[in-house]
Design a protein around this motif. Structure first.
Motif, PDB file in Angstrom:
ATOM      1  N   ASP A  17       0.861  -1.189   0.000  1.00 25.14           N
ATOM      2  CA  ASP A  17       0.000   0.000   0.000  1.00 25.14           C
ATOM      3  C   ASP A  17       0.889   1.227   0.000  1.00 25.14           C
ATOM      4  OD1 ASP A  17      -2.018   1.906   0.304  1.00 25.14           O
ATOM      5  OD2 ASP A  17      -2.267   1.521   2.446  1.00 25.14           O
ATOM      6  N   SER A  18       0.760   2.026  -1.025  1.00 23.07           N
ATOM      7  CA  SER A  18       1.577   3.240  -1.090  1.00 23.07           C
ATOM      8  C   SER A  18       0.859   4.426  -0.475  1.00 23.07           C
ATOM      9  CB  SER A  18       1.974   3.562  -2.528  1.00 23.07           C
ATOM     10  OG  SER A  18       0.847   3.973  -3.259  1.00 23.07           O
ATOM     11  N   GLY A  19      -0.375   4.225   0.055  1.00 18.91           N
ATOM     12  CA  GLY A  19      -1.109   5.355   0.617  1.00 18.91           C
ATOM     13  C   GLY A  19      -1.070   6.490  -0.387  1.00 18.91           C
ATOM     14  N   ALA A  20      -0.599   7.619   0.021  1.00 20.84           N
ATOM     15  CA  ALA A  20      -0.395   8.722  -0.914  1.00 20.84           C
ATOM     16  C   ALA A  20       1.091   8.913  -1.170  1.00 20.84           C
ATOM     17  CB  ALA A  20      -1.020   9.999  -0.364  1.00 20.84           C
ATOM     18  N   GLY A  21       1.875   7.867  -0.885  1.00 20.10           N
ATOM     19  CA  GLY A  21       3.305   7.922  -1.161  1.00 20.10           C
ATOM     20  C   GLY A  21       3.550   7.879  -2.655  1.00 20.10           C
ATOM     21  N   ASN A  22       4.764   8.054  -3.056  1.00 19.14           N
ATOM     22  CA  ASN A  22       5.118   8.074  -4.463  1.00 19.14           C
ATOM     23  C   ASN A  22       5.847   6.798  -4.851  1.00 19.14           C
ATOM     24  OD1 ASN A  22       4.256  10.819  -4.910  1.00 19.14           O
ATOM     25  ND2 ASN A  22       6.004  11.430  -3.660  1.00 19.14           N
ATOM     26  N   THR A  23       5.364   6.123  -5.886  1.00 19.06           N
ATOM     27  CA  THR A  23       6.016   4.950  -6.435  1.00 19.06           C
ATOM     28  C   THR A  23       6.283   5.251  -7.907  1.00 19.06           C
ATOM     29  OG1 THR A  23       4.809   3.542  -4.900  1.00 19.06           O
ATOM     30  CG2 THR A  23       5.827   2.447  -6.773  1.00 19.06           C
ATOM     31  N   THR A  24       7.560   5.410  -8.274  1.00 21.05           N
ATOM     32  CA  THR A  24       7.890   5.801  -9.645  1.00 21.05           C
ATOM     33  C   THR A  24       8.942   4.871 -10.240  1.00 21.05           C
ATOM     34  OG1 THR A  24       9.587   7.337  -8.855  1.00 21.05           O
ATOM     35  CG2 THR A  24       7.407   8.240  -9.220  1.00 21.05           C
ATOM     36  N   ASN A  25       8.801   4.628 -11.532  1.00 21.63           N
ATOM     37  CA  ASN A  25       9.782   3.843 -12.289  1.00 21.63           C
ATOM     38  C   ASN A  25      10.079   2.485 -11.668  1.00 21.63           C
ATOM     39  OD1 ASN A  25      10.164   5.997 -14.173  1.00 21.63           O
ATOM     40  ND2 ASN A  25      11.413   7.012 -12.612  1.00 21.63           N
ATOM     41  N   CYS A  26       9.071   1.843 -11.087  1.00 25.85           N
ATOM     42  CA  CYS A  26       9.238   0.529 -10.465  1.00 25.85           C
ATOM     43  C   CYS A  26       8.629  -0.543 -11.360  1.00 25.85           C
ATOM     44  CB  CYS A  26       8.569   0.498  -9.098  1.00 25.85           C
ATOM     45  SG  CYS A  26       9.340   1.601  -7.890  1.00 25.85           S
ATOM     46  N   GLN A  27       9.186  -1.761 -11.283  1.00 29.60           N
ATOM     47  CA  GLN A  27       8.709  -2.863 -12.104  1.00 29.60           C
ATOM     48  C   GLN A  27       8.596  -4.136 -11.272  1.00 29.60           C
ATOM     49  OE1 GLN A  27      10.775  -3.180 -16.017  1.00 29.60           O
ATOM     50  NE2 GLN A  27      12.085  -1.593 -15.127  1.00 29.60           N
ATOM     51  N   ASN A  28       7.576  -4.934 -11.603  1.00 32.23           N
ATOM     52  CA  ASN A  28       7.398  -6.221 -10.951  1.00 32.23           C
ATOM     53  C   ASN A  28       7.388  -7.320 -12.001  1.00 32.23           C
ATOM     54  OD1 ASN A  28       6.678  -8.175  -8.911  1.00 32.23           O
ATOM     55  ND2 ASN A  28       4.678  -8.191  -9.892  1.00 32.23           N
ATOM     56  N   PHE A  29       8.238  -8.325 -11.812  1.00 37.25           N
ATOM     57  CA  PHE A  29       8.273  -9.496 -12.668  1.00 37.25           C
ATOM     58  C   PHE A  29       7.954 -10.751 -11.862  1.00 37.25           C
ATOM     59  CE2 PHE A  29      11.086  -6.351 -14.555  1.00 37.25           C
ATOM     60  CZ  PHE A  29      10.571  -6.280 -15.842  1.00 37.25           C
ATOM     61  N   GLY A  30       7.610 -10.579 -10.590  1.00 33.48           N
ATOM     62  CA  GLY A  30       7.338 -11.703  -9.703  1.00 33.48           C
ATOM     63  C   GLY A  30       5.871 -12.034  -9.635  1.00 33.48           C
ATOM     64  N   LYS A  31       5.549 -13.065  -8.862  1.00 33.61           N
ATOM     65  CA  LYS A  31       4.168 -13.500  -8.648  1.00 33.61           C
ATOM     66  C   LYS A  31       3.571 -12.737  -7.470  1.00 33.61           C
ATOM     67  CE  LYS A  31       4.108 -18.176 -10.349  1.00 33.61           C
ATOM     68  NZ  LYS A  31       3.670 -19.531 -10.030  1.00 33.61           N
ATOM     69  N   VAL A  32       2.312 -12.322  -7.626  1.00 33.95           N
ATOM     70  CA  VAL A  32       1.600 -11.614  -6.570  1.00 33.95           C
ATOM     71  C   VAL A  32       0.231 -12.256  -6.419  1.00 33.95           C
ATOM     72  CG1 VAL A  32       0.657  -9.394  -5.823  1.00 33.95           C
ATOM     73  CG2 VAL A  32       2.763  -9.463  -7.167  1.00 33.95           C
ATOM     74  N   SER A  33      -0.173 -12.573  -5.175  1.00 34.09           N
ATOM     75  CA  SER A  33      -1.502 -13.136  -4.943  1.00 34.09           C
ATOM     76  C   SER A  33      -2.073 -12.606  -3.648  1.00 34.09           C
ATOM     77  CB  SER A  33      -1.434 -14.664  -4.910  1.00 34.09           C
ATOM     78  OG  SER A  33      -0.629 -15.112  -3.841  1.00 34.09           O
ATOM     79  N   GLY A  34      -3.410 -12.509  -3.606  1.00 31.05           N
ATOM     80  CA  GLY A  34      -4.107 -12.027  -2.431  1.00 31.05           C
ATOM     81  C   GLY A  34      -5.596 -11.975  -2.670  1.00 31.05           C
ATOM     82  N   SER A  35      -6.347 -11.356  -1.748  1.00 34.37           N
ATOM     83  CA  SER A  35      -7.794 -11.310  -1.841  1.00 34.37           C
ATOM     84  C   SER A  35      -8.361  -9.950  -2.226  1.00 34.37           C
ATOM     85  CB  SER A  35      -8.412 -11.715  -0.490  1.00 34.37           C
ATOM     86  OG  SER A  35      -8.028 -13.020  -0.148  1.00 34.37           O
ATOM     87  N   ASN A  36      -7.851  -8.869  -1.622  1.00 34.33           N
ATOM     88  CA  ASN A  36      -8.384  -7.530  -1.877  1.00 34.33           C
ATOM     89  C   ASN A  36      -7.249  -6.529  -2.022  1.00 34.33           C
ATOM     90  OD1 ASN A  36     -11.276  -8.074  -1.473  1.00 34.33           O
ATOM     91  ND2 ASN A  36     -10.658  -8.511   0.624  1.00 34.33           N
ATOM     92  N   ASN A  37      -7.436  -5.545  -2.901  1.00 35.68           N
ATOM     93  CA  ASN A  37      -6.447  -4.498  -3.125  1.00 35.68           C
ATOM     94  C   ASN A  37      -5.087  -5.098  -3.490  1.00 35.68           C
ATOM     95  OD1 ASN A  37      -8.250  -2.297  -2.466  1.00 35.68           O
ATOM     96  ND2 ASN A  37      -8.101  -3.049  -0.373  1.00 35.68           N
ATOM     97  N   ILE A  38      -5.076  -5.793  -4.609  1.00 33.32           N
ATOM     98  CA  ILE A  38      -3.889  -6.491  -5.096  1.00 33.32           C
ATOM     99  C   ILE A  38      -3.411  -5.802  -6.363  1.00 33.32           C
ATOM    100  CG2 ILE A  38      -2.970  -8.744  -5.783  1.00 33.32           C
ATOM    101  CD1 ILE A  38      -4.360  -8.571  -2.958  1.00 33.32           C
ATOM    102  N   GLY A  39      -2.093  -5.658  -6.525  1.00 32.48           N
ATOM    103  CA  GLY A  39      -1.566  -5.059  -7.747  1.00 32.48           C
ATOM    104  C   GLY A  39      -0.201  -5.597  -8.092  1.00 32.48           C
ATOM    105  N   GLY A  40       0.138  -5.528  -9.370  1.00 31.42           N
ATOM    106  CA  GLY A  40       1.451  -5.960  -9.819  1.00 31.42           C
ATOM    107  C   GLY A  40       2.550  -5.133  -9.213  1.00 31.42           C
ATOM    108  N   VAL A  41       2.363  -3.822  -9.206  1.00 24.80           N
ATOM    109  CA  VAL A  41       3.355  -2.922  -8.585  1.00 24.80           C
ATOM    110  C   VAL A  41       2.900  -2.542  -7.195  1.00 24.80           C
ATOM    111  CG1 VAL A  41       4.447  -0.642  -8.729  1.00 24.80           C
ATOM    112  CG2 VAL A  41       4.252  -2.054 -10.768  1.00 24.80           C
ATOM    113  N   CYS A  42       1.667  -2.078  -7.045  1.00 23.74           N
ATOM    114  CA  CYS A  42       1.170  -1.610  -5.749  1.00 23.74           C
ATOM    115  C   CYS A  42      -0.249  -2.083  -5.501  1.00 23.74           C
ATOM    116  CB  CYS A  42       1.233  -0.083  -5.749  1.00 23.74           C
ATOM    117  SG  CYS A  42       1.561   0.581  -4.144  1.00 23.74           S
ATOM    118  N   GLY A  43      -0.500  -2.592  -4.299  1.00 23.25           N
ATOM    119  CA  GLY A  43      -1.848  -3.017  -3.951  1.00 23.25           C
ATOM    120  C   GLY A  43      -2.747  -1.851  -3.697  1.00 23.25           C
TER     121      GLY A  43
END
Length: 180
Positions: free
Chosen positions: A154-180
């Motif tokens: 969760d980035s809240g209102a933080g800043n996430t820039t120029n990031c990449q995800n090539f891994g596996k991500v799993s969950g139930s709610n608020n799920i994202g490749g880079v940020c949930g």
């Protein structure tokens, strides 16, 4: 581990620069990204840097190095990643931003309850103080219930820039490749 101990012990504004790749455990993941269950008992368990009461507020520059073999599997735990909690903390008097940049997470496994990400579980912001995640890459596996992301749960209102995800991500709610 020393750095996590310093930050979690209260020195949460210290800065760090990686000068080389770091391998904590080897062979954490199988080639398909699943956990190498044959080696679970031999893994050194990771302690995330930063907690809700002691959010990481310093500057961490990975200088494009890799951190490999982080392992944490606790489905009752919140705020899991290389960093558990970065940014604003209501119990901190600092007005610093937490900056985490230029780091790659490799061959790592993070499983928790909520706020789970390979680089940071939660990058929070409040009163103009925000955590910044910049140029971070994940090749690990991340799993949880709510707020689960390849880079940040969760980035809240933080800043996430120029990031990449090539891994596996799993969950139930608020799920994202880079940020949930």
């Amino acid at each position: 581990y020393w750095f996590a101990e310093k930050v979690n012990g209260g020195d949460n504004t210290i800065n760090a620069v990686l000068t080389d790749d770091i391998t904590v455990n080897s062979g954490v993941l199988n080639t398909d990204g699943s956990l190498n269950s044959a080696k679970i008992g031999s893994f050194e368990v990771w302690t995330p840097i930063g907690t809700v009461g002691k959010a990481y507020l310093g500057k961490f520059d990975g200088q494009n190095h890799k951190i490999s073999g982080l392992y944490l599997d606790d489905t009752d735990m919140d705020y899991i990643g290389l960093f558990g909690y970065a940014g604003y903390s209501s119990e901190s008097s600092s007005d610093s931003d937490g900056l985490i940049q230029n780091v790659t997470i490799w061959d790592s496994y993070f499983a928790g309850k909520n706020y789970v990400g390979a680089v940071c579980g939660q990058a929070n912001t409040n009163l103009g103080v925000s955590a910044i995640l910049n140029q971070c890459i994940n090749y690990g596996t991340v799993a949880g219930n709510e707020y689960v992301g390849g880079i940040c749960g969760d980035s809240g209102a933080g800043n996430t820039t120029n990031c990449q995800n090539f891994g596996k991500v799993s969950g139930s709610n608020n799920i994202g490749g880079v940020c949930g």
